[in-house]
Structures are given as C-alpha cells and as structure tokens.
Write an enzyme that holds these catalytic residues in place. Structure first.
Site, short mmCIF file in Angstrom:
data_model
loop_
_atom_site.label_atom_id
_atom_site.label_comp_id
_atom_site.label_asym_id
_atom_site.label_seq_id
_atom_site.Cartn_x
_atom_site.Cartn_y
_atom_site.Cartn_z
N THR A 1 128.10 -76.38 29.33
CA THR A 1 128.13 -76.47 27.86
C THR A 1 128.34 -77.90 27.36
O THR A 1 127.73 -78.31 26.36
CB THR A 1 129.24 -75.54 27.31
N GLY B 1 132.29 -73.11 27.27
CA GLY B 1 132.78 -74.34 26.65
C GLY B 1 134.28 -74.34 26.45
O GLY B 1 135.02 -73.62 27.13
N SER C 1 127.59 -62.48 35.26
CA SER C 1 126.94 -62.72 33.97
C SER C 1 127.11 -61.50 33.08
O SER C 1 126.87 -60.37 33.53
CB SER C 1 125.45 -63.01 34.16
N GLY D 1 134.48 -75.13 30.43
CA GLY D 1 135.07 -75.98 29.39
C GLY D 1 135.41 -77.39 29.81
O GLY D 1 136.26 -78.02 29.18
N THR E 1 134.74 -70.35 36.61
CA THR E 1 134.30 -69.00 36.27
C THR E 1 132.97 -69.02 35.50
O THR E 1 132.54 -70.06 35.03
CB THR E 1 135.32 -68.29 35.33
N ASN F 1 125.95 -67.26 24.65
CA ASN F 1 124.56 -67.06 25.09
C ASN F 1 124.36 -65.66 25.65
O ASN F 1 125.26 -65.06 26.24
CB ASN F 1 124.17 -68.13 26.11
N LYS G 1 130.34 -66.08 42.53
CA LYS G 1 130.69 -66.53 41.18
C LYS G 1 131.30 -65.38 40.38
O LYS G 1 130.69 -64.33 40.20
CB LYS G 1 129.45 -67.06 40.47
N ASN H 1 125.29 -60.70 30.67
CA ASN H 1 124.03 -60.43 29.97
C ASN H 1 123.05 -59.57 30.74
O ASN H 1 121.94 -59.35 30.29
CB ASN H 1 123.39 -61.76 29.56
N THR H 2 123.44 -59.12 31.91
CA THR H 2 122.59 -58.22 32.69
C THR H 2 123.39 -56.92 32.86
O THR H 2 124.45 -56.93 33.49
CB THR H 2 122.25 -58.86 34.06
N MET I 1 121.17 -65.18 27.28
CA MET I 1 119.85 -65.51 27.80
C MET I 1 119.34 -64.45 28.79
O MET I 1 118.16 -64.19 28.87
CB MET I 1 119.88 -66.86 28.53
N GLY I 2 120.28 -63.87 29.57
CA GLY I 2 119.82 -63.02 30.67
C GLY I 2 119.19 -63.94 31.70
O GLY I 2 119.22 -65.15 31.56
N PHE I 3 118.61 -63.38 32.73
CA PHE I 3 117.97 -64.24 33.74
C PHE I 3 116.49 -64.40 33.38
O PHE I 3 115.61 -63.87 34.04
CB PHE I 3 118.13 -63.65 35.14
C1 LIG Z 1 122.80 -70.96 28.43
C2 LIG Z 1 123.63 -70.60 29.62
C3 LIG Z 1 123.02 -69.97 30.72
C4 LIG Z 1 123.78 -69.62 31.85
N1 LIG Z 1 123.16 -68.98 32.90
C5 LIG Z 1 123.88 -68.69 34.03
C6 LIG Z 1 123.26 -68.08 35.16
O1 LIG Z 1 122.06 -67.81 35.17
N2 LIG Z 1 124.03 -67.82 36.24
C7 LIG Z 1 125.38 -68.12 36.28
O2 LIG Z 1 126.04 -67.87 37.29
N3 LIG Z 1 125.98 -68.69 35.21
C8 LIG Z 1 125.27 -68.99 34.11
N4 LIG Z 1 125.89 -69.59 33.03
C9 LIG Z 1 127.36 -69.87 33.10
C10 LIG Z 1 127.63 -71.33 33.44
O3 LIG Z 1 127.08 -71.67 34.69
C11 LIG Z 1 129.15 -71.61 33.47
O4 LIG Z 1 129.75 -70.84 34.50
C12 LIG Z 1 129.83 -71.26 32.15
O5 LIG Z 1 129.00 -71.62 31.05
C13 LIG Z 1 131.18 -71.99 31.99
O6 LIG Z 1 131.03 -73.40 32.09
P1 LIG Z 1 130.88 -74.36 30.80
O7 LIG Z 1 132.03 -74.08 29.89
O8 LIG Z 1 130.89 -75.76 31.38
O9 LIG Z 1 129.58 -74.03 30.17
C14 LIG Z 1 125.16 -69.94 31.88
C15 LIG Z 1 125.77 -70.59 30.79
C16 LIG Z 1 125.02 -70.93 29.67
C17 LIG Z 1 125.70 -71.62 28.51
#
Ligand SMILES: Cc1cc2nc3c(=O)[nH]c(=O)nc-3n(C[C@H](O)[C@H](O)[C@H](O)COP(=O)(O)O)c2cc1C
Length: 249
Positions: free
Chosen positions: A224, A173, A81, A202, A147, A12, A119, A83-84, A14-16
């Site tokens: 995810t 994931g 993140s 994950g 993470t 992703n 984070k 993405n920023t 997405m950014g904020f």
């Molecule tokens: C679509 C999407 C948007 C996310 N947006 C943020 C965010 O705004 N701030 C943040 O700290 N993490 C964000 N994350 C990261 C998740 O909170 C998480 O740390 C990361 O996806 C790993 O966990 P997972 O494997 O269960 O997805 C985002 C993840 C995804 C997939």
C-alpha cells in the site's frame, strides 16, 4: 480498489484477476531470461480460483505450483485473501494440514525443492495462530508471511458512511500496521523463533520496517505504501535501515 486517504489505507476486492497461471509463468520466464546479471528474488503467490469449491482447492494449488515451479524462487500459499469466497476457511487446521502436506510432497519430488511459505490473515485468533505454529512444524514448510489484508473496519478515520459505501474488501496500509506486528510478535514468541517470518502490513517508513523486524520478522514487504509514497520508498527504507543496522542485530 479504493483509497482511504484519511487513514493512509486502501480497501481492495480485486480477487485474483489475471489471465491464469500459464501466462503468468511465461511472463516470469521471459523476465528471468532478460534480467541479465540483476539478482531478483521472485515469489509465486498461489491461490484457488473463485469458482473452485474448497473440496477441490488442492487441484488448483498443485496446478499453479507445477506451472510456476521453474519460474519462481519461492512459493507463497495464499489462504488469507478475503476476496475469494471460502479461501480463508482453508486456514483451519485440517484443510490447511492437507494442503501444505500435499504441496510439500509435490515439492520434495523436485530435484531442488523450493521454500514454501504460508500467508495468513490478521483476523486469526490466538488459538488459530497456535494451530499455524503446529502446522508449520508438522509440514516442515519454510516460514510464514504475516499478514494479508483485514476484514475489520475498526479504528478507521474515514467517514463510516463512505466506508460503508465502498463495501466489501480487505483493508491494507496504516490501519493494519499494529495488528500485523502483533501477529508477527505472537508467532515469533510462541514458536520460540522456530521459523522465519516475512512481515507485511502498513509499512510506510524505516521505523515501521524496524518495528516488524524487532517483533521477529526476518524480512519485510510493502504494498500500500508504494501507492501513497511512490517506488522510491524501498530505497529510502533500505538506506535508513542500513544506517541503523546495528540496532537490528
Ligand atoms: C490491490 C491489492 C492486491 C493484493 N493482492 C494480493 C494477492 O493476490 N495475494 C496476497 O497474498 N496478498 C495480496 N494483497 C495483500 C498484500 O500483499 C499485503 O499483504 C497487504 O496489503 C498488507 O500490506 P500493506 O499494508 O503494505 O499493503 C493485496 C493487497 C492489495 C492492496
């Protein structure tokens, strides 16, 4: 946001993307007024705007902190993140110490300060993780969330040409699971269990959650896997963990 189906992952960027902290705080207050007796813990995850240079990042974090203070139970300082632009540079020792010290100062002005957690990215080196441990102690923040998504594309099963075409973004994931557990274990062991860690990355099953807890996490989060498994997953994981809860002691 793109699915990596063969991997049980996502990329992703997405950014904020949101309407800003004001509307978010208002929505959370509305939710709190209408939640009745249900106890729901809400964390406010804050970051700087894409067009705010790092020199003035602090202003964005403080503003978001103030606006959200009475609408959330704890804060997450997101410096991880991918993405920023520039955001992850705030994980370096000097800017991070400044940022967390300023937020803690603001927090301590409040009659009832709230837990602030940091984070972090899975892409930090052990040296950087050592810095994180020192900074948590120095600033007295409540803990770490490990993470966020990774910028690495290593070990993916998805066709490399398809991954290439998707382009920039963070991988989440299943491909992230092992690395995020490794980061949790390192922080837990090297700090001598000095602070709570929220484990994320994950988790698709109770076994995955247990792996994080056994590595030193006090709590876990999923993102995810909701997309792949649906919202019933939280209940399934909790039930299975309860059945084997003696293993967690
Ligand atoms: C679509 C999407 C948007 C996310 N947006 C943020 C965010 O705004 N701030 C943040 O700290 N993490 C964000 N994350 C990261 C998740 O909170 C998480 O740390 C990361 O996806 C790993 O966990 P997972 O494997 O269960 O997805 C985002 C993840 C995804 C997939």
């Amino acid at each position: 946001m793109f699915r990596l189906k063969a991997d049980g992952g996502l990329i992703n960027r997405m950014g904020f993307n949101n309407k800003g902290v004001g509307p978010a705080a208002e929505r959370l207050r509305h939710f709190a007024r209408n939640r009745g007796n249900r106890q729901v813990i809400v964390g406010g995850n804050i970051g700087k705007n894409k067009d705010t240079p790092n020199e003035s990042a602090l202003t964005d974090y403080i503003l978001s902190f103030r606006e959200l203070f009475d609408a959330v139970d704890y804060f997450v300082v997101n410096v991880s993140s991918p993405n920023t632009p520039g955001l992850r540079d705030l994980q370096e020792r000097e800017p991070l110490t400044k940022l967390l010290t300023a937020l803690q100062k603001e927090n301590r002005k409040q009659p009832a300060p709230k837990p602030i957690l940091l984070k972090i990215a899975p892409d930090l080196t052990n040296g950087q993780l050592d810095d994180i441990i020192a900074i948590v102690a120095e600033t007295g923040i409540a803990g770490v969330i490990a993470t966020n998504t990774t910028i690495s594309r290593a070990g993916l099963k998805t066709n490399p040409a398809d991954v290439e075409q998707i382009g920039a973004g963070g991988v989440s994931g299943k491909p992230l699971r092992e690395r995020s557990t490794e980061v949790i274990r390192y922080l837990h062991q090297q700090s001598g269990a000095a602070f709570p860690i929220i484990g994320v990355g994950g988790i698709f099953s109770a076994d995955d959650a247990r792996e994080k807890l056994n590595a030193g996490a006090s709590l876990v989060q999923v993102y995810t896997s909701f997309i792949y498994e649906g919202p019933g997953l939280a209940k399934r994981i909790n039930k299975a963990l309860l059945q084997t809860s003696t293993l967690l002691k």
